[in-house]
Design an enzyme around this catalytic site. Structure first.
Site, PDB file in Angstrom:
ATOM      1  N   ASP B  31       3.005 -71.011  -9.794  1.00 24.23           N
ATOM      2  CA  ASP B  31       1.998 -70.468 -10.702  1.00 24.23           C
ATOM      3  C   ASP B  31       1.632 -69.042 -10.274  1.00 24.23           C
ATOM      4  O   ASP B  31       0.911 -68.840  -9.288  1.00 24.23           O
ATOM      5  CB  ASP B  31       0.763 -71.370 -10.675  1.00 24.23           C
ATOM      6  CG  ASP B  31      -0.294 -70.893 -11.660  1.00 24.23           C
ATOM      7  OD1 ASP B  31       0.069 -70.529 -12.798  1.00 24.23           O
ATOM      8  OD2 ASP B  31      -1.481 -70.861 -11.275  1.00 24.23           O
ATOM      9  N   GLU B  83       9.888 -55.477  13.410  1.00 20.66           N
ATOM     10  CA  GLU B  83      10.448 -56.803  13.672  1.00 20.66           C
ATOM     11  C   GLU B  83      11.714 -57.002  12.844  1.00 20.66           C
ATOM     12  O   GLU B  83      12.200 -58.106  12.697  1.00 20.66           O
ATOM     13  CB  GLU B  83       9.421 -57.909  13.443  1.00 20.66           C
ATOM     14  CG  GLU B  83       8.860 -58.015  12.056  1.00 20.66           C
ATOM     15  CD  GLU B  83       7.877 -59.181  11.977  1.00 20.66           C
ATOM     16  OE1 GLU B  83       6.746 -59.008  12.442  1.00 20.66           O
ATOM     17  OE2 GLU B  83       8.256 -60.238  11.456  1.00 20.66           O
ATOM     18  N   CYS B 115       3.695 -57.621  13.785  1.00 21.06           N
ATOM     19  CA  CYS B 115       3.241 -56.499  12.958  1.00 21.06           C
ATOM     20  C   CYS B 115       2.457 -55.432  13.716  1.00 21.06           C
ATOM     21  O   CYS B 115       1.979 -54.483  13.113  1.00 21.06           O
ATOM     22  CB  CYS B 115       2.389 -57.018  11.805  1.00 21.06           C
ATOM     23  SG  CYS B 115       3.263 -58.180  10.760  1.00 21.06           S
ATOM     24  N   ARG B 202      -2.515 -72.311   7.509  1.00 20.62           N
ATOM     25  CA  ARG B 202      -3.914 -71.860   7.582  1.00 20.62           C
ATOM     26  C   ARG B 202      -4.310 -71.416   8.998  1.00 20.62           C
ATOM     27  O   ARG B 202      -5.292 -70.695   9.174  1.00 20.62           O
ATOM     28  CB  ARG B 202      -4.859 -72.980   7.110  1.00 20.62           C
ATOM     29  CG  ARG B 202      -4.697 -73.276   5.623  1.00 20.62           C
ATOM     30  CD  ARG B 202      -5.561 -74.448   5.193  1.00 20.62           C
ATOM     31  NE  ARG B 202      -6.985 -74.141   5.271  1.00 20.62           N
ATOM     32  CZ  ARG B 202      -7.665 -73.506   4.314  1.00 20.62           C
ATOM     33  NH1 ARG B 202      -7.054 -73.136   3.222  1.00 20.62           N
ATOM     34  NH2 ARG B 202      -8.939 -73.268   4.457  1.00 20.62           N
ATOM     35  N   THR B 204      -2.924 -69.269  10.612  1.00 20.00           N
ATOM     36  CA  THR B 204      -2.735 -67.810  10.714  1.00 20.00           C
ATOM     37  C   THR B 204      -4.024 -67.049  10.373  1.00 20.00           C
ATOM     38  O   THR B 204      -4.084 -65.837  10.591  1.00 20.00           O
ATOM     39  CB  THR B 204      -1.623 -67.313   9.754  1.00 20.00           C
ATOM     40  OG1 THR B 204      -1.990 -67.645   8.424  1.00 20.00           O
ATOM     41  CG2 THR B 204      -0.286 -67.943  10.086  1.00 20.00           C
ATOM     42  N   HIS B 237      -4.944 -54.211   9.310  1.00 18.42           N
ATOM     43  CA  HIS B 237      -3.660 -54.835   8.984  1.00 18.42           C
ATOM     44  C   HIS B 237      -3.846 -55.639   7.702  1.00 18.42           C
ATOM     45  O   HIS B 237      -4.895 -56.241   7.471  1.00 18.42           O
ATOM     46  CB  HIS B 237      -3.179 -55.745  10.107  1.00 18.42           C
ATOM     47  CG  HIS B 237      -1.895 -56.428   9.765  1.00 18.42           C
ATOM     48  ND1 HIS B 237      -0.769 -55.724   9.428  1.00 18.42           N
ATOM     49  CD2 HIS B 237      -1.573 -57.750   9.645  1.00 18.42           C
ATOM     50  CE1 HIS B 237       0.208 -56.575   9.135  1.00 18.42           C
ATOM     51  NE2 HIS B 237      -0.256 -57.802   9.255  1.00 18.42           N
ATOM     52  N   LYS B 242      -6.253 -59.724   0.457  1.00 16.47           N
ATOM     53  CA  LYS B 242      -7.556 -60.346   0.689  1.00 16.47           C
ATOM     54  C   LYS B 242      -8.070 -60.167   2.124  1.00 16.47           C
ATOM     55  O   LYS B 242      -9.234 -59.830   2.336  1.00 16.47           O
ATOM     56  CB  LYS B 242      -7.420 -61.845   0.384  1.00 16.47           C
ATOM     57  CG  LYS B 242      -8.693 -62.484  -0.077  1.00 16.47           C
ATOM     58  CD  LYS B 242      -8.420 -63.892  -0.558  1.00 16.47           C
ATOM     59  CE  LYS B 242      -8.845 -64.059  -2.002  1.00 16.47           C
ATOM     60  NZ  LYS B 242      -8.656 -65.396  -2.514  1.00 16.47           N
ATOM     61  N   ARG B 246     -11.775 -58.893   3.568  1.00 14.35           N
ATOM     62  CA  ARG B 246     -12.691 -59.883   4.127  1.00 14.35           C
ATOM     63  C   ARG B 246     -13.109 -59.487   5.547  1.00 14.35           C
ATOM     64  O   ARG B 246     -14.287 -59.549   5.896  1.00 14.35           O
ATOM     65  CB  ARG B 246     -12.041 -61.274   4.131  1.00 14.35           C
ATOM     66  CG  ARG B 246     -13.079 -62.368   4.395  1.00 14.35           C
ATOM     67  CD  ARG B 246     -12.463 -63.719   4.611  1.00 14.35           C
ATOM     68  NE  ARG B 246     -11.745 -64.214   3.445  1.00 14.35           N
ATOM     69  CZ  ARG B 246     -10.931 -65.255   3.470  1.00 14.35           C
ATOM     70  NH1 ARG B 246     -10.706 -65.889   4.606  1.00 14.35           N
ATOM     71  NH2 ARG B 246     -10.327 -65.650   2.378  1.00 14.35           N
ATOM     72  N   ASN B 269       3.352 -56.601   2.049  1.00 15.89           N
ATOM     73  CA  ASN B 269       3.079 -56.540   3.479  1.00 15.89           C
ATOM     74  C   ASN B 269       4.258 -55.886   4.186  1.00 15.89           C
ATOM     75  O   ASN B 269       5.326 -56.483   4.290  1.00 15.89           O
ATOM     76  CB  ASN B 269       2.847 -57.971   4.011  1.00 15.89           C
ATOM     77  CG  ASN B 269       2.602 -57.985   5.509  1.00 15.89           C
ATOM     78  OD1 ASN B 269       2.463 -56.944   6.146  1.00 15.89           O
ATOM     79  ND2 ASN B 269       2.546 -59.179   6.069  1.00 15.89           N
ATOM     80  N   SER B 299       1.162 -60.875  14.919  1.00 19.30           N
ATOM     81  CA  SER B 299       1.147 -62.291  15.275  1.00 19.30           C
ATOM     82  C   SER B 299       1.689 -62.486  16.675  1.00 19.30           C
ATOM     83  O   SER B 299       2.512 -61.733  17.163  1.00 19.30           O
ATOM     84  CB  SER B 299       1.992 -63.087  14.276  1.00 19.30           C
ATOM     85  OG  SER B 299       1.351 -63.088  13.030  1.00 19.30           O
TER      86      SER B 299
END
Lengths: 130, 351
Positions: B31, B83, B115, B202, B204, B237, B242, B246, B269, B299
């Site tokens: 979707d 990377e 990253c 999640r 992450t 980063h 979103k 945030r 990204n 990461s």
């Protein structure tokens, strides 16, 4: 593609280095050991400017095997301020939009890879101005 | 007296090809509106087959040299964070250094830290200049990032590069403070011989991205005695559209401070390139005296923080070469999923 050839071609493929005859001023790309115009053997190294004018092109539909996945692709000849003409692929533009006389700029790209495991040959291609 | 150092020249490069979220979602029966809303991302850049982290780095490096007003031969160090280095064994930096004419008297190594490899390269280069060991060094963040077919990452993993010439003369953005916040956090990884990275879903988020970016940001505030209102710009980063908004809001930044450097909604990204390319977009419009707050994230996991102060010289270099928003918004070529799969070598053929 042998590593030695990749290394040998770096000056002109990576940095667009051309040879300007110290005696008669003729410019050669790639460089030469003896001037074709006057036979002189001493040259200054100059860099070809990054923007050239497309003077001719063709679209390749049946390429050599290592370029099969890129088919069809355009191959063009651009003339630069220094008077040299360079042949390279014209990329990032649909073949139908390529027009003789248009300005193109040089970008650093992969030119050839020796299979999945061999050395990567980098060099120049032509792209539309941004 | 401590030597003042900073960015002398900067430049970015972004491939022209784009694929829209709708095109990827159509292929996998997903979707599209949900993905667009969830990731705050509408399209991403795609590298063509003749483009990789090295070619992107070279183009960004040429722009950085133009703005620095120096020759490649004046560069004494070359560090590239990525990377997606094209070779498993053979440096990317040697190719870039050779292409800009920085060889042979040049220190060089490739960096890897998911990253944040690019910002680590920036820090190392700044400190080499600050020590007085070199006059100019080049730090590059470049990636052609990978996302497994059908995975959420496929909607965002994109390509781009940013390059910075660091020096002590003719600075356009002086470094005021730096910090780093790092722990061993298994949120995202790729094992050897695997095509695509995997991630902890999640996990992450809070324990990884938000913990480290806020950790670095709070450390920067403490070190510098600053608060969000002391900055004209902030860039974080941006694995999606979103997260950076945030984390910025959590720290007290306003949308207008962050919007310019948040490129993910129309770029995707760019992994190592994410916050560094965002920084180039800010420098393109920043005014003398502006302060920029920057926090990367890689990461594994860690965040590097930087506070930059823009100098008078910025006005002389902003329009010398192509700006980041021009690369982002002009001469785009949209492709379908079949072309994308071919470009990204997702179709396996017999040799």
């Amino acid at each position: 593609m042998f590593p030695a050839r990749v290394a040998r071609e770096m000056p002109h493929r990576y940095r667009l280095e051309a040879a300007k005859c110290k005696k008669c001023g003729a410019v050669f790309f790639p460089h030469r050991l003896i001037c074709r115009e006057c036979g002189h053997r001493e040259f200054d190294t100059i860099n070809v400017s990054a923007i050239g004018k497309l003077i001719s092109y063709t679209v390749i539909h049946t390429p050599a095997s290592q370029f099969k996945d890129e088919s069809p692709f355009a191959l063009g000849i651009c003339e630069f301020l220094e008077g040299v003409k360079i042949t390279a692929q014209v990329v990032d533009i649909a073949a139908a939009d390529i027009k003789t006389g248009m300005d193109l700029q040089i970008e650093f790209r992969r030119v050839q890879t020796d299979g999945h495991a061999g050395v990567i040959g980098y060099g120049y291609k032509f792209v539309p101005l941004i | 007296m401590t030597r003042k150092v900073g960015i002398v020249g900067y430049g970015a490069h972004i491939p022209r090809y784009r694929i829209k979220v709708e095109e990827i979602a159509k292929t996998w029966g997903a979707d599209a509106p949900s993905y667009k809303r969830g990731l705050e991302l509408w399209e991403k850049s795609v590298p063509p087959p003749d483009c990789d982290a090295i070619t992107l780095a070279v183009e960004a490096a040429k722009r950085a040299l133009k703005r620095a007003g120096i020759k490649g031969s004046q560069i004494s160090s070359m560090y590239i964070g990525s990377e997606s280095h094209p070779y498993a064994v053979k440096p990317s930096g040697t190719v870039v250094a050779e292409a800009i004419g920085a060889v042979p008297f040049c220190r060089c190594a490739d960096y890897e830290f998911a990253c944040k490899a690019g910002t680590e390269a920036m820090y190392t280069t700044l400190m080499l200049v600050k020590s007085g060991d070199i006059e100019y060094g080049m730090a590059i963040a470049a990636d052609t990032s990978q996302g497994a077919p059908g995975d959420a990452l496929e909607y965002s993993a994109s390509a781009g590069a940013a390059a910075f010439v660091m020096g002590a003369e003719n600075i356009v953005a002086e470094i005021e403070y730096t910090t780093s916040f790092m722990t061993d956090t298994p949120d995202f990884w790729r094992r050897e011989h695997q095509f695509y990275p995997q991630h902890g879903g999640r996990y992450t988020g809070e324990p990884a991205y938000f913990k480290h970016t806020t950790g670095a940001a709070k450390s920067l505030f403490e070190k510098s005695g600053t608060k969000p209102s002391d900055f004209q710009w902030a860039v974080f980063h941006q694995p999606n559209g979103k997260f950076p908004m945030r984390v910025g809001q959590m720290l007290g930044f306003k949308k207008e401070q962050m919007e310019r450097g948040r490129l993910t909604p129309r770029l995707g990204n760019t992994y190592s390139g994410a916050s560094p390319i965002g920084l180039t977009a800010i420098l393109d419009v920043a005014k003398p005296g502006d302060r920029i707050f920057m926090v990367s994230y890689g990461s594994g996991a860690g965040s590097d923080g930087f506070i930059w102060r823009v100098t008078e010289r910025i006005k002389e270099v902003q329009n010398i070469t192509t700006q980041t928003f021009t690369l982002l918004d002009e001469k785009k070529v949209y492709i379908d999923y079949g072309t994308y799969a071919k470009f990204r070598h997702k179709i396996i053929k017999n040799d």
